[in-house]
Write a protein that holds these residues in place. Structure first.
Motif: not given
Length: 94
Positions: A60, A83, A86-87, A90-91, A93-94
């Motif tokens: 990422n 978790n 997930h973080f 989310g980073q 996919l933003r």
């Protein structure tokens, strides 16, 4: 008499040390080294969740979003409560 196959216990193949180094590289911002070390472990153990997590996080940061999403989704399929995965997802996919 047939020879028994050697039993390799977790960490005996160097995976634990390599992943510790990968994690330190991630913390230090050396994302290419982190991804490379995690990739080496995955070359020996394609189901290693920690290696997928580290490679996903590093990927990422390197802008390799497709690789990051694949690795992080792999982690979450096996450990839905992870978790940090997930973080990082989310980073990505933003």
């Amino acid at each position: 008499m047939a020879r028994a196959h050697p039993v390799i216990r977790p960490g005996q193949d160097g995976s634990t040390q390599a992943l510790d180094q990968a994690e330190q590289a991630l913390v230090n911002g050396d994302f290419a080294r982190c991804a490379a070390l995690a990739g080496e472990v995955l070359g020996r153990d394609t189901l290693n969740v920690r290696a997928h997590l580290l490679r996903g996080a590093a990927s990422n940061q390197l802008g390799h979003i497709e690789r990051a999403v694949q690795d992080l989704a792999f982690v979450l399929e096996r450990r839905p409560g992870e978790n940090i995965a997930h973080f990082h997802l989310g980073q990505a996919l933003r």
